[in-house]
Design an enzyme around this catalytic site. Structure first.
Site, mmCIF file in Angstrom:
data_model
loop_
_atom_site.group_PDB
_atom_site.id
_atom_site.type_symbol
_atom_site.label_atom_id
_atom_site.label_comp_id
_atom_site.label_asym_id
_atom_site.label_seq_id
_atom_site.Cartn_x
_atom_site.Cartn_y
_atom_site.Cartn_z
ATOM 1 N N ASP A 12 0.661 -1.304 -0.049
ATOM 2 C CA ASP A 12 0.007 0.137 -0.169
ATOM 3 C C ASP A 12 0.746 1.239 -0.058
ATOM 4 O O ASP A 12 0.418 2.092 0.484
ATOM 5 C CB ASP A 12 -0.885 -0.058 1.191
ATOM 6 C CG ASP A 12 -1.886 -1.218 1.296
ATOM 7 O OD1 ASP A 12 -2.267 -1.774 0.026
ATOM 8 O OD2 ASP A 12 -2.073 -1.641 2.333
ATOM 9 N N HIS A 40 -4.885 -1.793 -5.503
ATOM 10 C CA HIS A 40 -4.218 -0.790 -5.722
ATOM 11 C C HIS A 40 -5.346 0.358 -6.353
ATOM 12 O O HIS A 40 -6.085 0.138 -7.305
ATOM 13 C CB HIS A 40 -3.259 -0.909 -7.051
ATOM 14 C CG HIS A 40 -2.400 -2.120 -6.742
ATOM 15 N ND1 HIS A 40 -1.708 -2.245 -5.766
ATOM 16 C CD2 HIS A 40 -2.273 -3.194 -7.418
ATOM 17 C CE1 HIS A 40 -1.002 -3.495 -5.781
ATOM 18 N NE2 HIS A 40 -1.320 -3.909 -6.940
HETATM 19 P P1 GDP Z 1 -0.765 -0.076 -3.560
HETATM 20 O O1 GDP Z 1 -1.273 -1.165 -3.309
HETATM 21 O O2 GDP Z 1 0.830 0.094 -3.321
HETATM 22 O O3 GDP Z 1 -0.912 0.079 -4.916
HETATM 23 O O4 GDP Z 1 -1.273 1.314 -2.783
HETATM 24 P P2 GDP Z 1 -3.026 1.486 -2.493
HETATM 25 O O5 GDP Z 1 -3.679 2.121 -3.745
HETATM 26 O O6 GDP Z 1 -3.320 0.344 -1.713
HETATM 27 O O7 GDP Z 1 -2.727 2.459 -1.494
HETATM 28 C C1 GDP Z 1 -2.215 3.799 -1.596
HETATM 29 C C2 GDP Z 1 -3.231 4.820 -1.303
HETATM 30 O O8 GDP Z 1 -2.804 6.149 -1.231
HETATM 31 C C3 GDP Z 1 -4.515 5.171 -2.552
HETATM 32 O O9 GDP Z 1 -5.527 5.374 -1.945
HETATM 33 C C4 GDP Z 1 -4.086 6.084 -3.477
HETATM 34 O O10 GDP Z 1 -4.701 6.849 -4.297
HETATM 35 C C5 GDP Z 1 -3.398 7.108 -2.373
HETATM 36 N N1 GDP Z 1 -1.914 7.801 -2.855
HETATM 37 C C6 GDP Z 1 -0.884 7.510 -3.695
HETATM 38 N N2 GDP Z 1 -0.122 8.244 -3.633
HETATM 39 C C7 GDP Z 1 -0.503 9.425 -2.932
HETATM 40 C C8 GDP Z 1 0.230 10.451 -2.258
HETATM 41 O O11 GDP Z 1 1.105 11.177 -2.780
HETATM 42 N N3 GDP Z 1 -0.663 11.418 -1.546
HETATM 43 C C9 GDP Z 1 -1.860 11.160 -1.248
HETATM 44 N N4 GDP Z 1 -2.546 11.885 -0.326
HETATM 45 N N5 GDP Z 1 -2.315 9.850 -1.308
HETATM 46 C C10 GDP Z 1 -1.621 9.070 -2.374
HETATM 47 MG MG MG Z 2 -2.955 -1.770 -1.743
#
Ligand code: GDP
Ligand code: MG
Length: 423
Positions: A12, A40
């Site tokens: 995440d 994601h």
């Molecule tokens: P993944 O599993 O690594 O792809 O990550 P996730 O999608 O589960 O969790 C990351 C969350 O943070 C998601 O809701 C994204 O939209 C959000 N996100 C990603 N980068 C940023 C950032 O730089 N700032 C903020 N505020 N949110 C972010």
């Molecule tokens: Mg995730």
């Protein structure tokens, strides 16, 4: 040109968001491990999407997506995920989605077994997402799994499925006292999805070797982070597959190729889903505030994520495990509300300071040692260069760079595609 995009922490970190961003100039995006147990979130001009099985490149028209042999694929879930995207106008067909004929199929009985085992464990449960992942990978190694390519050969399925089910039902009926899986229903299930996906299932390794030879740019997308790797993570609170970049060519279908670049995604603070050691964990109001600021609720499950300070010990280990030569720091904007920002710089265990990430009991009992940095206390989500950041935000980045001994390459300050800058 082969690039892996992987997680440095517990997952995440924003891999989906970064893959969506970096896939602009890619030709192929490959998922190389895991199943629909992770989520994601991608937000771009087409809308907001949650991807579980599909590579995050699926939203780009220029990109062909591959689901590699290292994956465990729940076909019903895949069907639903594709339908959801199609409803939002995303094109998905055999021209832009290729499914490896060597990936294992997560069957409904794997999902059942995951639930039965978590129930049996009770308060000692792993906090599994209950998507059948540990049971299907166990079957892969026990050589009792069905592979996607088998769906194209009904006679073969008719030959092997009775034995596989007899074996599974010994466990389901005799160990868990639950109703066994029915042969006819399982056959029907595989037949139905075999028909639906027959044009997608192919030798993706052959496709990728050709693509590489033709000079195409290929991106490998990890699910979860280094600390969830079955071999190198916080076992047994890991996932059941290898999340690390070294596995990317293997799980993608091109074990003979070498990665050119590994982009490690690292979050500006820590989060962890499920049970297991999490040294930097915050609780009470402090945790609530960070969870709310970061929107830290599981994309796949909706579960509140455990949250904590940035962990230098775990992150350095993650960087080492990933061999990342580029680092992207995500969610820096989330820390804008903090007056003092804690950073865990070492662990203490048995009265000693440790800086190398420990395993087993040492990790369970390790206590965090914090240093505190001054916060910047202003919105940074519209900053588009390092220079635009408030001084204390610059100091936070520089501090982390010094501690993990690697410079940042990209900094993300928001969930939307353009909310980032290069260092
Ligand atoms: P993944 O599993 O690594 O792809 O990550 P996730 O999608 O589960 O969790 C990351 C969350 O943070 C998601 O809701 C994204 O939209 C959000 N996100 C990603 N980068 C940023 C950032 O730089 N700032 C903020 N505020 N949110 C972010
Ligand atoms: Mg995730």
């Amino acid at each position: 040109m082969l690039t892996a995009v992987v997680g440095i922490n517990w997952g995440d970190e924003g891999k989906g968001r970064i893959v969506d961003l970096l896939s602009e100039d890619q030709d192929v995006v490959v998922r190389y491990q895991g199943g629909n147990n992770a989520g994601h979130t991608v937000i771009n001009e087409k809308g907001e999407f949650i991807l579980n099985l599909l590579p995050s490149g699926i939203l780009r028209e220029n990109v062909v997506c591959v689901m590699g042999n290292g994956m465990a694929i729940d076909l019903q879930h895949l069907h639903n995920e594709i339908e959801r995207l199609r409803e939002k106008g995303i094109h998905i067909g055999p021209d832009n989605l290729k499914i490896s004929d060597r990936a294992v199929v997560t069957m409904p009985y794997h999902v059942d077994l995951d639930c039965y085992e978590e129930e049996r464990l009770g308060k000692n449960s792993y906090g599994s997402t209950r998507r059948g992942i540990a049971p299907v990978y166990s079957d892969k190694y026990a050589k009792k799994a069905i592979r996607t390519g088998d769906l194209l050969h009904e006679k073969y399925l008719q030959k092997v499925l009775p034995d596989i089910l007899a074996y599974k039902n010994l466990i389901i009926e005799k160990a868990y006292n639950k109703p066994g899986a029915k042969l006819e229903a399982a056959m029907e299930y595989l037949h139905m999805y075999g028909e639906e996906f027959q044009e997608y299932i192919c030798d993706t390794g052959a496709y990728l070797y050709e693509a590489d030879k033709a000079g195409k740019r290929i991106m490998f997308e990890a699910q979860l982070g280094a600390l969830r790797d079955i071999d190198y993570g916080i076992y047994p609170f890991t996932s059941s597959s290898n999340t690390i970049a070294a596995y990317a060519p293997i799980g993608a279908g091109v074990p003979g190729l070498k990665l050119d670049t590994v982009v490690g995604i690292m979050k500006a603070y820590s989060t962890c889903v499920g049970a297991g050691p999490f040294t930097v964990e915050m609780d009470g109001e402090e945790a609530q505030a960070l969870r709310t600021a970061g929107g830290e609720f599981g994309a796949a499950t909706g579960r509140p994520r455990r949250v904590g300070a940035f962990d230098v010990v775990a992150s350095k280990y993650g960087i080492l495990a990933q061999g990342s030569d580029k680092l992207a720091l995500t969610k820096l904007d989330v820390l804008s509300y903090m007056k003092k920002i804690p950073v865990c710089v070492a662990y203490s265990y048995n009265g000693e300071l440790i800086r190398n990430f420990p395993v087993g009991e040492a990790l369970d009992l390790a206590q965090p040692v914090f240093e505190y940095l001054d916060g910047w206390c202003e919105d940074i989500s519209s900053c588009r260069s390092f220079g635009e950041l408030p001084e204390n935000a610059k100091k936070y980045i520089e501090y982390i760079e010094e501690k993990v001994e690697q410079k940042m390459w990209l900094i993300s300050v928001g969930a939307k595609r353009d909310a980032y800058f290069m260092r």
